[in-house]
Structure formats: structure tokens, C-alpha cells
Design a protein around this motif. Structure first.
Motif, PDB file in Angstrom:
ATOM      1  N   LEU A  38      91.154  47.493  55.949  1.00 30.84           N
ATOM      2  CA  LEU A  38      90.142  47.260  56.978  1.00 30.84           C
ATOM      3  C   LEU A  38      88.902  46.624  56.372  1.00 30.84           C
ATOM      4  N   ARG A  39      88.435  47.181  55.264  1.00 30.71           N
ATOM      5  CA  ARG A  39      87.214  46.639  54.639  1.00 30.71           C
ATOM      6  C   ARG A  39      87.417  45.205  54.171  1.00 30.71           C
ATOM      7  N   ALA A  40      88.536  44.924  53.543  1.00 28.57           N
ATOM      8  CA  ALA A  40      88.804  43.551  53.094  1.00 28.57           C
ATOM      9  C   ALA A  40      88.891  42.610  54.293  1.00 28.57           C
ATOM     10  N   SER A  41      89.492  43.075  55.369  1.00 26.42           N
ATOM     11  CA  SER A  41      89.615  42.252  56.575  1.00 26.42           C
ATOM     12  C   SER A  41      88.248  41.948  57.173  1.00 26.42           C
ATOM     13  N   LEU A  85      93.493  47.100  45.490  1.00 28.40           N
ATOM     14  CA  LEU A  85      94.471  46.831  46.563  1.00 28.40           C
ATOM     15  C   LEU A  85      94.045  45.673  47.455  1.00 28.40           C
ATOM     16  N   ILE A  86      93.340  44.718  46.898  1.00 26.80           N
ATOM     17  CA  ILE A  86      92.722  43.672  47.704  1.00 26.80           C
ATOM     18  C   ILE A  86      93.567  42.381  47.795  1.00 26.80           C
ATOM     19  N   ALA A  87      94.299  42.022  46.782  1.00 28.97           N
ATOM     20  CA  ALA A  87      94.961  40.713  46.750  1.00 28.97           C
ATOM     21  C   ALA A  87      95.889  40.485  47.936  1.00 28.97           C
ATOM     22  N   LYS A 146     104.606  51.396  50.252  1.00 28.89           N
ATOM     23  CA  LYS A 146     105.543  52.519  50.176  1.00 28.89           C
ATOM     24  C   LYS A 146     105.627  53.135  48.786  1.00 28.89           C
ATOM     25  N   ASP A 147     105.487  52.347  47.738  1.00 28.20           N
ATOM     26  CA  ASP A 147     105.625  52.861  46.372  1.00 28.20           C
ATOM     27  C   ASP A 147     104.322  53.372  45.781  1.00 28.20           C
ATOM     28  N   SER A 148     103.227  53.129  46.449  1.00 29.73           N
ATOM     29  CA  SER A 148     101.924  53.556  45.952  1.00 29.73           C
ATOM     30  C   SER A 148     101.712  55.040  46.192  1.00 29.73           C
ATOM     31  N   THR A 149     101.012  55.686  45.276  1.00 31.71           N
ATOM     32  CA  THR A 149     100.636  57.087  45.476  1.00 31.71           C
ATOM     33  C   THR A 149      99.332  57.186  46.261  1.00 31.71           C
ATOM     34  N   LEU A 150      98.729  56.054  46.564  1.00 28.70           N
ATOM     35  CA  LEU A 150      97.503  56.024  47.344  1.00 28.70           C
ATOM     36  C   LEU A 150      97.829  56.409  48.788  1.00 28.70           C
ATOM     37  N   PRO A 151      97.144  57.393  49.364  1.00 31.63           N
ATOM     38  CA  PRO A 151      97.442  57.814  50.738  1.00 31.63           C
ATOM     39  C   PRO A 151      97.354  56.655  51.727  1.00 31.63           C
ATOM     40  N   ALA A 152      98.195  56.698  52.747  1.00 36.01           N
ATOM     41  CA  ALA A 152      98.249  55.624  53.745  1.00 36.01           C
ATOM     42  C   ALA A 152      96.892  55.395  54.404  1.00 36.01           C
ATOM     43  N   THR A 153      96.163  56.458  54.685  1.00 36.32           N
ATOM     44  CA  THR A 153      94.851  56.315  55.306  1.00 36.32           C
ATOM     45  C   THR A 153      93.907  55.541  54.400  1.00 36.32           C
ATOM     46  N   THR A 154      93.936  55.853  53.115  1.00 39.62           N
ATOM     47  CA  THR A 154      93.074  55.146  52.162  1.00 39.62           C
ATOM     48  C   THR A 154      93.468  53.680  52.083  1.00 39.62           C
ATOM     49  N   GLN A 155      94.772  53.413  52.089  1.00 44.76           N
ATOM     50  CA  GLN A 155      95.231  52.030  52.069  1.00 44.76           C
ATOM     51  C   GLN A 155      94.707  51.278  53.288  1.00 44.76           C
ATOM     52  N   ASP A 156      94.785  51.897  54.460  1.00 46.34           N
ATOM     53  CA  ASP A 156      94.293  51.239  55.668  1.00 46.34           C
ATOM     54  C   ASP A 156      92.783  51.044  55.636  1.00 46.34           C
ATOM     55  N   LEU A 157      92.048  52.005  55.076  1.00 46.39           N
ATOM     56  CA  LEU A 157      90.598  51.832  54.942  1.00 46.39           C
ATOM     57  C   LEU A 157      90.276  50.635  54.048  1.00 46.39           C
ATOM     58  N   VAL A 158      91.015  50.507  52.967  1.00 46.06           N
ATOM     59  CA  VAL A 158      90.821  49.378  52.045  1.00 46.06           C
ATOM     60  C   VAL A 158      91.136  48.065  52.759  1.00 46.06           C
ATOM     61  N   ILE A 182      96.013  41.979  50.979  1.00 45.17           N
ATOM     62  CA  ILE A 182      95.332  41.871  52.272  1.00 45.17           C
ATOM     63  C   ILE A 182      94.505  40.594  52.327  1.00 45.17           C
ATOM     64  N   ASN A 183      93.981  40.146  51.191  1.00 41.53           N
ATOM     65  CA  ASN A 183      93.261  38.872  51.180  1.00 41.53           C
ATOM     66  C   ASN A 183      94.177  37.733  51.620  1.00 41.53           C
ATOM     67  N   ALA A 184      95.413  37.737  51.132  1.00 40.44           N
ATOM     68  CA  ALA A 184      96.363  36.688  51.505  1.00 40.44           C
ATOM     69  C   ALA A 184      96.644  36.722  53.006  1.00 40.44           C
ATOM     70  N   ALA A 185      96.883  37.908  53.546  1.00 43.37           N
ATOM     71  CA  ALA A 185      97.148  38.025  54.984  1.00 43.37           C
ATOM     72  C   ALA A 185      95.930  37.619  55.798  1.00 43.37           C
ATOM     73  N   ASN A 186      94.748  38.068  55.368  1.00 37.42           N
ATOM     74  CA  ASN A 186      93.511  37.704  56.078  1.00 37.42           C
ATOM     75  C   ASN A 186      93.324  36.198  56.107  1.00 37.42           C
ATOM     76  N   ARG A 187      93.441  35.592  54.964  1.00 41.22           N
ATOM     77  CA  ARG A 187      93.175  34.156  54.881  1.00 41.22           C
ATOM     78  C   ARG A 187      94.167  33.348  55.723  1.00 41.22           C
ATOM     79  N   LEU A 188      95.424  33.786  55.745  1.00 43.95           N
ATOM     80  CA  LEU A 188      96.416  33.113  56.566  1.00 43.95           C
ATOM     81  C   LEU A 188      96.062  33.251  58.047  1.00 43.95           C
ATOM     82  N   ASN A 189      95.707  34.447  58.471  1.00 40.13           N
ATOM     83  CA  ASN A 189      95.345  34.650  59.876  1.00 40.13           C
ATOM     84  C   ASN A 189      94.077  33.904  60.256  1.00 40.13           C
TER      85      ASN A 189
END
Length: 122
Positions: free
Chosen positions: A43-46, A95-97, A29-41, A99-106
Motif C-alpha cells: 500500500l505504501r509503495a503504491s 519488499l519494494i521491487a 507465500k514463501d515469506s515469513t513476513l505476515p500478510a498484513t505487513t506485506q499489504d501495508l508495505v 510492487i514498484n514493477a506492478a505500480n509502474r505498469l498500472n
């Protein structure tokens, strides 16, 4: 397939997940990075981390938001794909740390993938 551990059934795991979700909300929410770009990032990390649950979630969220199938499919080859801007290319190495935590937990709990509905996590 069933998850090894029901994260919401364990008070400790549920509390940890709330903190992870809280950190995620701040960054998203606080990032100026567009939501679509965040989701692309994310997705790639996942994809890299082999997290089917998160790959399913971010793929569906991107499609629901109107992202093209070409960009969703080419995120795995973002370096060579001409469908991404320079800013998006830069974001795909940050923006990887979180999503890495969520990925690894899942991945650890073998969270099944395929049932995500866009917007289900708020």
C-alpha cells in the motif's frame, strides 16, 4: 477513465503479467513476513508511486482482512505513527521491487481504480 492498454488482450503483456504474478506469489507465500505487513508495505509503495489501482486494491484487502482504518490511513506517515511495530517499520523499507514493477505498469497504462474486490486475484 479507461486504461490505455488492455493488458489481458495483448498476448505479450498477458505473458509478462503472468511472470510478474508468479514472482509475487513466490515472495508472498514463501515469506515469513505476515500478510498484513506485506499489504501495508505494498500500500505504501503504491501511494508513493501514484498507482490508484494498487492503492485501491491494497486498501480494500487490508480492510477486508480486519486491519484498522487508523493503520491503513497512517501508513503514509509510518515513521511518526505509533500504531506500527518495529518489525513493521523495518518491513516498510523492504519488499519494494515487485510492487514498484506492478505500480509502474498500472500507471503507464492508466489502469482505472475503484473496482477491486478483496480476493479477486486469488
Amino acid at each position: 477513465m479507461e486504461a490505455r492498454l488492455n493488458l489481458s488482450a495483448s498476448p505479450l503483456a498477458a505473458k509478462s503479467m503472468r511472470y510478474l504474478a508468479s514472482a509475487s506469489r513466490v515472495i508472498v507465500k514463501d515469506s515469513t513476513l505476515p500478510a498484513t505487513t506485506q499489504d501495508l508495505v505494498m500500500l505504501r509503495a503504491s501511494q508513493i508511486n501514484g498507482c490508484g489501482f494498487c492503492t485501491d486494491m491494497h486498501t480494500k484487502d487490508l480492510a477486508h482482512a480486519g486491519e484498522t482504518s487508523a493503520r491503513i490511513n497512517l501508513v503514509a506517515a509510518w515513521r511518526e505513527a505509533t500504531v506500527f511495530t518495529d518489525a513493521e517499520r523495518a518491513a516498510l523499507v523492504s519488499l519494494i521491487a515487485l510492487i514498484n514493477a506492478a505500480n509502474r505498469l498500472n500507471v503507464i497504462v492508466q489502469q482505472p481504480a475503484g473496482d477491486h474486490q478483496p480476493g479477486q486475484f486469488g
